[in-house]
Structure formats: structure tokens, C-alpha cells
Design an enzyme around this catalytic site. Structure first.
Site, PDB file in Angstrom:
ATOM      1  NE  ARG A 121     -43.773 -34.687  76.663  1.00  0.00           N
ATOM      2  CZ  ARG A 121     -43.861 -33.331  76.643  1.00  0.00           C
ATOM      3  NH1 ARG A 121     -45.130 -33.055  76.475  1.00  0.00           N
ATOM      4  NH2 ARG A 121     -42.976 -32.329  77.094  1.00  0.00           N
ATOM      5  CD  GLU A 155     -36.933 -20.762  74.900  1.00  0.00           C
ATOM      6  OE1 GLU A 155     -36.308 -20.066  73.878  1.00  0.00           O
ATOM      7  OE2 GLU A 155     -37.436 -21.774  74.747  1.00  0.00           O
TER       8      GLU A 155
END
Length: 171
Positions: free
Chosen positions: A58, A95
Site C-alpha cells: 500500500r 505481532e
């Protein structure tokens, strides 16, 4: 323009409790997309920038049109193993694990003023890794620009010393 109105929020994606900010609804609206790029470009007027660097994927749809609007070059940052020439790489924590980013080793000339552009500033991990690549090549990071900032995740704190532009902020 209220860009928040153009961003779809998807509850419980990719996991329960997360409210995913989906910019594809902004991107498909040509007027909103153009205005978002133009608004960031206006905020960067007068700032010395030689290159814009955007992490995949992106960051490409934000960084490339922004580079075009400013008349500067664009450098893609890719996942490890995706670039065809010699690269510099860095790993960073996610994460639930690690990932690696790469940039062509001749992408930046030492001393060039570099702006990082991406869709979203969350925890700052991807952007910090991108900044590390820029610095490995001798570039001078001068700022970062985002469509969306999730202020509650504290990513801005990892980018101290950089000018940061965010069109939309969720606190």
C-alpha cells in the site's frame, strides 16, 4: 473533504476486537484519492525532498502518486527476495513473528533527503524498518506521510524527530 467518511471500518478483522481501517474505499473514489494525494503534497510544499520511499504494497499506491505530484523519484521497499538486484535488508518484529524488508543497494545516494509514504501508521514497526534501510544507504529521512494514523497504538513515538503528516487520525 472528510476522509474518514471515505474509509470503511471493518469490525473483527483480521481478528476479534480489531477495527480494520480499509482505505480501498477511498482509493476507488477518484476525487477523494486525488484530493488525499494533493492535500499531502500541499503540506510538503517547500520541504526539501529528493525521494519518496514506500513499503509494499500500500505504500506504493500512496508513495508513487505523491512522488509524481512533487516531481521526485520513488523507491519501492519490498519483502525479502522480491527485488532483482543487490539489496540491503532488515528484519523487524510483527505481532506474531518476524518479517524482512529489502531495498536495492543503489536506491539512495548518501545525503539524499527521503520521505517515507504509506497508507497507515499503527505501531511503527514497518516504518521503523524502512527508516533503517534508508539510513543504511546514507539517506537522510526528513518525514513520513500517511493516509491513516492509529494514534492509540503509539507508532508516532517510534518516529521521533521526523515530521509526520496524517490525513486521518483515530485516537
Amino acid at each position: 473533504m472528510d476522509f474518514k467518511e471515505k474509509i470503511r471500518v471493518i469490525p473483527d478483522f483480521p481478528q476479534p476486537g480489531v477495527r480494520f481501517k480499509d482505505i480501498t474505499t477511498l482509493l476507488k473514489d477518484g476525487k477523494a484519492y486525488k484530493e488525499a494525494i494533493d492535500q499531502i503534497a500541499r503540506q510538503l510544499e517547500g520541504k526539501e525532498i529528493d525521494l519518496i520511499v514506500g513499503p509494499e504494497a500500500r505504500g506504493f499506491v500512496i508513495g508513487a502518486p505523491l512522488a509524481y505530484a512533487l516531481g521526485v523519484g520513488f523507491v519501492p521497499v519490498r519483502k525479502s527476495g522480491k527485488l532483482p538486484y543487490e539489496t540491503v535488508e532488515t528484519t523487524y518484529s510483527l505481532e506474531y513473528g518476524k518479517d524482512a524488508l529489502a531495498m536495492h543497494k543503489d536506491a539512495i545516494v548518501p545525503g539524499q533527503k527521503v520521505l517515507v509514504a504509506d497508507d497507515l501508521l499503527a505501531t511503527g514497526g514497518t516504518i521503523s524498518a524502512t527508516l533503517e534501510l534508508i539510513q543504511q544507504l546514507g539517506g537522510d529521512p526528513v518525514g513520513a506521510a500517511f493516509f491513516v494514523e492509529l494514534g492509540y497504538l503509539g507508532g508516532r513515538d517510534k518516529l521521533k524527530g521526523l515530521d509526520i503528516i496524517s490525513l486521518v487520525r483515530y485516537d
